[in-house]
Design a protein around this motif. Sequence first.
Motif, PDB file in Angstrom:
ATOM      1  N   ASP A  57      48.776  37.618  34.675  1.00  0.00           N
ATOM      2  CA  ASP A  57      49.154  37.279  36.048  1.00  0.00           C
ATOM      3  C   ASP A  57      48.160  36.260  36.591  1.00  0.00           C
ATOM      4  OD1 ASP A  57      50.469  37.354  38.533  1.00  0.00           O
ATOM      5  OD2 ASP A  57      49.188  38.996  39.246  1.00  0.00           O
ATOM      6  N   TRP A  58      48.625  35.001  36.747  1.00  0.00           N
ATOM      7  CA  TRP A  58      47.771  33.916  37.241  1.00  0.00           C
ATOM      8  C   TRP A  58      47.992  33.714  38.723  1.00  0.00           C
ATOM      9  CZ3 TRP A  58      48.635  28.654  38.875  1.00  0.00           C
ATOM     10  CH2 TRP A  58      47.478  27.859  38.900  1.00  0.00           C
ATOM     11  N   ASP A  59      46.910  33.596  39.478  1.00  0.00           N
ATOM     12  CA  ASP A  59      46.969  33.376  40.920  1.00  0.00           C
ATOM     13  C   ASP A  59      46.709  31.901  41.210  1.00  0.00           C
ATOM     14  OD1 ASP A  59      46.947  34.635  43.733  1.00  0.00           O
ATOM     15  OD2 ASP A  59      45.125  33.401  43.688  1.00  0.00           O
ATOM     16  N   LYS A  60      47.685  31.241  41.822  1.00  0.00           N
ATOM     17  CA  LYS A  60      47.604  29.804  42.086  1.00  0.00           C
ATOM     18  C   LYS A  60      46.443  29.443  43.015  1.00  0.00           C
ATOM     19  CE  LYS A  60      50.808  27.763  44.616  1.00  0.00           C
ATOM     20  NZ  LYS A  60      52.056  27.118  45.074  1.00  0.00           N
ATOM     21  N   LYS A  61      46.162  30.280  43.993  1.00  0.00           N
ATOM     22  CA  LYS A  61      45.084  29.982  44.947  1.00  0.00           C
ATOM     23  C   LYS A  61      43.696  30.108  44.335  1.00  0.00           C
ATOM     24  CE  LYS A  61      46.389  30.449  49.652  1.00  0.00           C
ATOM     25  NZ  LYS A  61      46.782  31.247  50.742  1.00  0.00           N
ATOM     26  N   SER A  62      43.452  31.214  43.664  1.00  0.00           N
ATOM     27  CA  SER A  62      42.111  31.466  43.119  1.00  0.00           C
ATOM     28  C   SER A  62      41.925  30.894  41.717  1.00  0.00           C
ATOM     29  CB  SER A  62      41.834  32.973  43.089  1.00  0.00           C
ATOM     30  OG  SER A  62      42.672  33.606  42.140  1.00  0.00           O
ATOM     31  N   HIS A  63      43.036  30.586  41.047  1.00  0.00           N
ATOM     32  CA  HIS A  63      43.044  30.123  39.650  1.00  0.00           C
ATOM     33  C   HIS A  63      42.593  31.211  38.680  1.00  0.00           C
ATOM     34  CE1 HIS A  63      42.965  25.551  40.668  1.00  0.00           C
ATOM     35  NE2 HIS A  63      43.861  26.216  41.373  1.00  0.00           N
ATOM     36  N   ASP A  64      42.652  32.458  39.107  1.00  0.00           N
ATOM     37  CA  ASP A  64      42.250  33.582  38.259  1.00  0.00           C
ATOM     38  C   ASP A  64      43.439  34.101  37.458  1.00  0.00           C
ATOM     39  OD1 ASP A  64      39.617  33.544  39.083  1.00  0.00           O
ATOM     40  OD2 ASP A  64      39.889  35.088  40.617  1.00  0.00           O
ATOM     41  N   LEU A  65      43.212  34.307  36.176  1.00  0.00           N
ATOM     42  CA  LEU A  65      44.213  34.914  35.309  1.00  0.00           C
ATOM     43  C   LEU A  65      43.760  36.328  34.982  1.00  0.00           C
ATOM     44  CD1 LEU A  65      46.794  34.781  33.556  1.00  0.00           C
ATOM     45  CD2 LEU A  65      45.341  33.945  31.686  1.00  0.00           C
ATOM     46  N   LYS A  66      44.546  37.294  35.419  1.00  0.00           N
ATOM     47  CA  LYS A  66      44.277  38.700  35.107  1.00  0.00           C
ATOM     48  C   LYS A  66      45.061  39.036  33.848  1.00  0.00           C
ATOM     49  CE  LYS A  66      45.253  43.334  36.816  1.00  0.00           C
ATOM     50  NZ  LYS A  66      45.839  44.102  37.919  1.00  0.00           N
ATOM     51  N   VAL A  67      44.376  39.591  32.846  1.00  0.00           N
ATOM     52  CA  VAL A  67      45.052  39.989  31.617  1.00  0.00           C
ATOM     53  C   VAL A  67      44.714  41.433  31.272  1.00  0.00           C
ATOM     54  CG1 VAL A  67      45.273  37.699  30.590  1.00  0.00           C
ATOM     55  CG2 VAL A  67      43.220  39.015  30.180  1.00  0.00           C
ATOM     56  N   VAL A  68      45.693  42.118  30.745  1.00  0.00           N
ATOM     57  CA  VAL A  68      45.518  43.450  30.172  1.00  0.00           C
ATOM     58  C   VAL A  68      45.911  43.299  28.713  1.00  0.00           C
ATOM     59  CG1 VAL A  68      46.272  45.860  30.187  1.00  0.00           C
ATOM     60  CG2 VAL A  68      46.031  44.612  32.352  1.00  0.00           C
ATOM     61  N   TYR A  69      44.999  43.697  27.820  1.00  0.00           N
ATOM     62  CA  TYR A  69      45.242  43.477  26.403  1.00  0.00           C
ATOM     63  C   TYR A  69      44.669  44.614  25.563  1.00  0.00           C
ATOM     64  CZ  TYR A  69      40.363  41.904  26.374  1.00  0.00           C
ATOM     65  OH  TYR A  69      38.996  41.843  26.503  1.00  0.00           O
ATOM     66  N   ASN A  70      45.193  44.738  24.349  1.00  0.00           N
ATOM     67  CA  ASN A  70      44.738  45.740  23.399  1.00  0.00           C
ATOM     68  C   ASN A  70      43.601  45.123  22.591  1.00  0.00           C
ATOM     69  OD1 ASN A  70      44.363  47.440  21.169  1.00  0.00           O
ATOM     70  ND2 ASN A  70      46.507  48.041  21.125  1.00  0.00           N
ATOM     71  N   SER A  71      42.390  45.601  22.803  1.00  0.00           N
ATOM     72  CA  SER A  71      41.216  45.012  22.160  1.00  0.00           C
ATOM     73  C   SER A  71      41.171  45.282  20.656  1.00  0.00           C
ATOM     74  CB  SER A  71      39.938  45.510  22.826  1.00  0.00           C
ATOM     75  OG  SER A  71      39.835  46.913  22.690  1.00  0.00           O
ATOM     76  N   LYS A  72      42.048  46.156  20.169  1.00  0.00           N
ATOM     77  CA  LYS A  72      42.126  46.374  18.725  1.00  0.00           C
ATOM     78  C   LYS A  72      43.006  45.321  18.050  1.00  0.00           C
ATOM     79  CE  LYS A  72      41.180  51.289  18.771  1.00  0.00           C
ATOM     80  NZ  LYS A  72      41.620  52.629  18.386  1.00  0.00           N
ATOM     81  N   LYS A  73      43.799  44.616  18.837  1.00  0.00           N
ATOM     82  CA  LYS A  73      44.710  43.613  18.286  1.00  0.00           C
ATOM     83  C   LYS A  73      44.287  42.182  18.587  1.00  0.00           C
ATOM     84  CE  LYS A  73      48.793  46.536  18.358  1.00  0.00           C
ATOM     85  NZ  LYS A  73      50.184  46.660  18.815  1.00  0.00           N
TER      86      LYS A  73
END
Length: 117
Positions: A57-73
């Motif tokens: 989920d990228w926020d246009k104002k802050s330019h922050d990309l929030k990611v949820v990911y499987n660290s084993k993959k």
Amino acid sequence: MKKILFMLAIVSAIASFAQKKESSFKETTFTVDGVCGDCEKRIESAALRVKGVKLADWDKKSHDLKVVYNSKKVNLEEIQTAVSGDGHDTPTTKADSASYAKLPNCCRYRDGAKCSD
């Protein structure tokens, strides 16, 4: 009564074991350069194409990309490399000139692009 106590002990032990198991899913946020809704779609799609990424989920104002990911993959570096491969700079990986040149004119953030949306 003994059966009930025995079952409670088993359930308690299982619950205790389940709580100690550490989740392999991580959540983090990092900056990605972009300017508009088209950039948002491209950035999120690039991250989501990486096997193991569950949310982007990228926020246009802050330019922050929030990611949820499987660290084993997958690791964070692989996610950032995928995003930069689609033309967007990240903290650890800059988009190469060929990838950046493929961006629509309104998305060329290095050139000071300003979109209408």
